[in-house]
Design a protein around this motif. Structure first.
Motif, PDB file in Angstrom:
ATOM      1  N   ALA A 138       1.322  -1.547  -0.214  1.00 23.19           N
ATOM      2  CA  ALA A 138      -0.225  -0.055   0.034  1.00 23.19           C
ATOM      3  C   ALA A 138       0.491   1.130  -0.096  1.00 23.19           C
ATOM      4  CB  ALA A 138      -0.951   0.291   1.271  1.00 23.19           C
ATOM      5  N   ARG A 139       1.789   1.277   1.447  1.00 26.24           N
ATOM      6  CA  ARG A 139       3.198   2.260   0.616  1.00 26.24           C
ATOM      7  C   ARG A 139       3.870   2.354  -0.788  1.00 26.24           C
ATOM      8  NH1 ARG A 139       4.254   0.136   5.611  1.00 26.24           N
ATOM      9  NH2 ARG A 139       6.122  -0.298   5.410  1.00 26.24           N
ATOM     10  N   GLN A 140       3.919   1.305  -1.364  1.00 24.43           N
ATOM     11  CA  GLN A 140       4.055   1.707  -2.464  1.00 24.43           C
ATOM     12  C   GLN A 140       3.912   2.043  -3.998  1.00 24.43           C
ATOM     13  OE1 GLN A 140       6.363  -2.276  -2.465  1.00 24.43           O
ATOM     14  NE2 GLN A 140       8.127  -1.635  -1.793  1.00 24.43           N
ATOM     15  N   GLU A 141       2.693   1.524  -3.923  1.00 29.05           N
ATOM     16  CA  GLU A 141       1.337   2.001  -4.956  1.00 29.05           C
ATOM     17  C   GLU A 141       0.901   3.268  -4.926  1.00 29.05           C
ATOM     18  OE1 GLU A 141      -0.039   0.129  -7.255  1.00 29.05           O
ATOM     19  OE2 GLU A 141       2.104  -1.447  -7.380  1.00 29.05           O
ATOM     20  N   GLU A 142       1.006   3.692  -5.710  1.00 28.35           N
ATOM     21  CA  GLU A 142       0.155   5.014  -5.851  1.00 28.35           C
ATOM     22  C   GLU A 142      -0.868   5.222  -5.597  1.00 28.35           C
ATOM     23  OE1 GLU A 142       0.118   9.185  -9.431  1.00 28.35           O
ATOM     24  OE2 GLU A 142       1.487   6.641 -10.001  1.00 28.35           O
ATOM     25  N   ASN A 143      -1.100   6.355  -4.565  1.00 31.50           N
ATOM     26  CA  ASN A 143      -2.439   6.478  -4.431  1.00 31.50           C
ATOM     27  C   ASN A 143      -3.346   6.222  -3.661  1.00 31.50           C
ATOM     28  OD1 ASN A 143      -2.624   9.340  -5.577  1.00 31.50           O
ATOM     29  ND2 ASN A 143      -3.193   8.761  -7.305  1.00 31.50           N
ATOM     30  N   ALA A 144      -2.441   4.925  -2.650  1.00 28.12           N
ATOM     31  CA  ALA A 144      -3.149   3.297  -2.646  1.00 28.12           C
ATOM     32  C   ALA A 144      -3.400   3.606  -1.251  1.00 28.12           C
ATOM     33  CB  ALA A 144      -2.821   2.387  -2.489  1.00 28.12           C
ATOM     34  N   THR A 145      -4.226   2.142  -0.193  1.00 26.87           N
ATOM     35  CA  THR A 145      -4.267   2.776   1.449  1.00 26.87           C
ATOM     36  C   THR A 145      -4.776   0.978   1.369  1.00 26.87           C
ATOM     37  OG1 THR A 145      -5.615   3.567   3.040  1.00 26.87           O
ATOM     38  CG2 THR A 145      -6.806   3.163   0.998  1.00 26.87           C
ATOM     39  N   TYR A 146      -4.135   0.930   2.960  1.00 28.74           N
ATOM     40  CA  TYR A 146      -4.371  -0.399   3.710  1.00 28.74           C
ATOM     41  C   TYR A 146      -5.535   0.117   4.115  1.00 28.74           C
ATOM     42  CZ  TYR A 146      -3.012  -3.398   7.023  1.00 28.74           C
ATOM     43  OH  TYR A 146      -3.029  -5.111   7.653  1.00 28.74           O
ATOM     44  N   MET A 147      -6.315  -1.098   4.291  1.00 28.54           N
ATOM     45  CA  MET A 147      -7.631  -1.315   5.096  1.00 28.54           C
ATOM     46  C   MET A 147      -7.578  -2.565   5.529  1.00 28.54           C
ATOM     47  SD  MET A 147     -10.047   0.034   2.038  1.00 28.54           S
ATOM     48  CE  MET A 147     -11.588  -1.055   2.637  1.00 28.54           C
ATOM     49  N   LYS A 148      -7.770  -2.988   7.135  1.00 33.26           N
ATOM     50  CA  LYS A 148      -8.004  -3.838   7.767  1.00 33.26           C
ATOM     51  C   LYS A 148      -9.270  -3.603   8.549  1.00 33.26           C
ATOM     52  CE  LYS A 148      -5.665  -6.609  11.076  1.00 33.26           C
ATOM     53  NZ  LYS A 148      -5.928  -6.209  12.158  1.00 33.26           N
ATOM     54  N   SER A 149      -9.943  -4.295   8.248  1.00 30.67           N
ATOM     55  CA  SER A 149     -11.894  -4.842   8.439  1.00 30.67           C
ATOM     56  C   SER A 149     -11.563  -5.118  10.796  1.00 30.67           C
ATOM     57  CB  SER A 149     -12.675  -5.530   7.810  1.00 30.67           C
ATOM     58  OG  SER A 149     -13.417  -5.008   8.275  1.00 30.67           O
ATOM     59  N   ILE A 150     -11.595  -4.552  11.588  1.00 29.34           N
ATOM     60  CA  ILE A 150     -11.313  -4.459  13.087  1.00 29.34           C
ATOM     61  C   ILE A 150     -12.677  -4.231  13.272  1.00 29.34           C
ATOM     62  CG2 ILE A 150      -8.751  -4.724  13.200  1.00 29.34           C
ATOM     63  CD1 ILE A 150      -9.568  -2.022  13.847  1.00 29.34           C
ATOM     64  N   ILE A 151     -13.102  -4.825  14.380  1.00 30.03           N
ATOM     65  CA  ILE A 151     -14.905  -4.624  15.254  1.00 30.03           C
ATOM     66  C   ILE A 151     -14.532  -4.420  16.963  1.00 30.03           C
ATOM     67  CG2 ILE A 151     -16.755  -5.573  16.628  1.00 30.03           C
ATOM     68  CD1 ILE A 151     -17.148  -7.074  13.432  1.00 30.03           C
ATOM     69  N   SER A 152     -14.329  -3.515  16.670  1.00 31.54           N
ATOM     70  CA  SER A 152     -13.835  -2.853  18.722  1.00 31.54           C
ATOM     71  C   SER A 152     -15.072  -2.475  18.823  1.00 31.54           C
ATOM     72  CB  SER A 152     -12.589  -1.647  18.991  1.00 31.54           C
ATOM     73  OG  SER A 152     -12.957  -1.291  19.658  1.00 31.54           O
ATOM     74  N   GLU A 153     -16.040  -3.016  19.942  1.00 33.55           N
ATOM     75  CA  GLU A 153     -17.218  -2.863  20.540  1.00 33.55           C
ATOM     76  C   GLU A 153     -17.820  -2.453  19.494  1.00 33.55           C
ATOM     77  OE1 GLU A 153     -16.189  -0.053  23.553  1.00 33.55           O
ATOM     78  OE2 GLU A 153     -14.587  -0.647  24.274  1.00 33.55           O
ATOM     79  N   GLY A 154     -18.518  -3.351  18.613  1.00 35.78           N
ATOM     80  CA  GLY A 154     -19.411  -3.087  17.375  1.00 35.78           C
ATOM     81  C   GLY A 154     -19.017  -1.813  16.768  1.00 35.78           C
ATOM     82  N   VAL A 155     -17.789  -1.281  16.491  1.00 35.86           N
ATOM     83  CA  VAL A 155     -17.647  -0.613  15.355  1.00 35.86           C
ATOM     84  C   VAL A 155     -16.279  -0.894  14.648  1.00 35.86           C
ATOM     85  CG1 VAL A 155     -16.704   1.917  14.999  1.00 35.86           C
ATOM     86  CG2 VAL A 155     -17.990   1.120  16.736  1.00 35.86           C
ATOM     87  N   THR A 156     -16.866  -0.955  13.060  1.00 33.79           N
ATOM     88  CA  THR A 156     -16.311  -1.378  11.887  1.00 33.79           C
ATOM     89  C   THR A 156     -15.595  -0.739  11.742  1.00 33.79           C
ATOM     90  OG1 THR A 156     -17.610  -3.179  11.350  1.00 33.79           O
ATOM     91  CG2 THR A 156     -15.824  -2.472  10.160  1.00 33.79           C
ATOM     92  N   ALA A 157     -13.763  -0.313  11.687  1.00 32.36           N
ATOM     93  CA  ALA A 157     -13.230   0.481  11.152  1.00 32.36           C
ATOM     94  C   ALA A 157     -12.333   0.267  10.272  1.00 32.36           C
ATOM     95  CB  ALA A 157     -12.158   1.550  12.371  1.00 32.36           C
ATOM     96  N   ILE A 158     -10.890   1.393   9.311  1.00 31.26           N
ATOM     97  CA  ILE A 158     -10.043   1.073   8.855  1.00 31.26           C
ATOM     98  C   ILE A 158      -9.226   1.211   9.108  1.00 31.26           C
ATOM     99  CG2 ILE A 158      -8.454   2.139   6.758  1.00 31.26           C
ATOM    100  CD1 ILE A 158     -11.794   3.150   5.347  1.00 31.26           C
ATOM    101  N   ASP A 159      -8.446   0.270   9.802  1.00 23.41           N
ATOM    102  CA  ASP A 159      -6.744   0.276  10.363  1.00 23.41           C
ATOM    103  C   ASP A 159      -6.162   1.086   9.902  1.00 23.41           C
ATOM    104  OD1 ASP A 159      -5.182  -0.117  12.708  1.00 23.41           O
ATOM    105  OD2 ASP A 159      -4.674  -1.608  11.685  1.00 23.41           O
TER     106      ASP A 159
END
Length: 79
Positions: A58-79
């Motif tokens: 993700a750091r090497q690809e242009e305009n890319a982001t690293y996404m990781k789906s996690i659940i913490s107390e019922g909230v899903t977020a991008i890590d």
């Protein structure tokens, strides 16, 4: 170590980011935002051993982001 990353750069998966993360909790992905809330998935894996490689990618690809789906107390977020 076995590489279990699925690469789909030649045919990226077009998806709503919220839907992708809700359907794939625990999955790490490399994505590009197409428009607010919508992403083009370039690679992904459910194997935690692959997560550092996806993060580097993700750091090497242009305009890319690293996404990781996690659940913490019922909230899903991008890590």
């Amino acid at each position: 170590m076995v590489n279990t990353i699925t690469f789909c750069m030649d045919n990226p998966i077009q998806t709503n980011g919220t839907d992708w993360m809700a359907e794939h909790v625990g999955r790490a992905s490399v994505a590009r935002m197409q428009r607010p809330g919508y992403y083009e998935i370039l690679a992904y894996s459910d194997n935690a051993e692959d997560f550092p490689e996806l993060s580097r990618m993700a750091r090497q690809e242009e305009n890319a982001t690293y996404m990781k789906s996690i659940i913490s107390e019922g909230v899903t977020a991008i890590d």
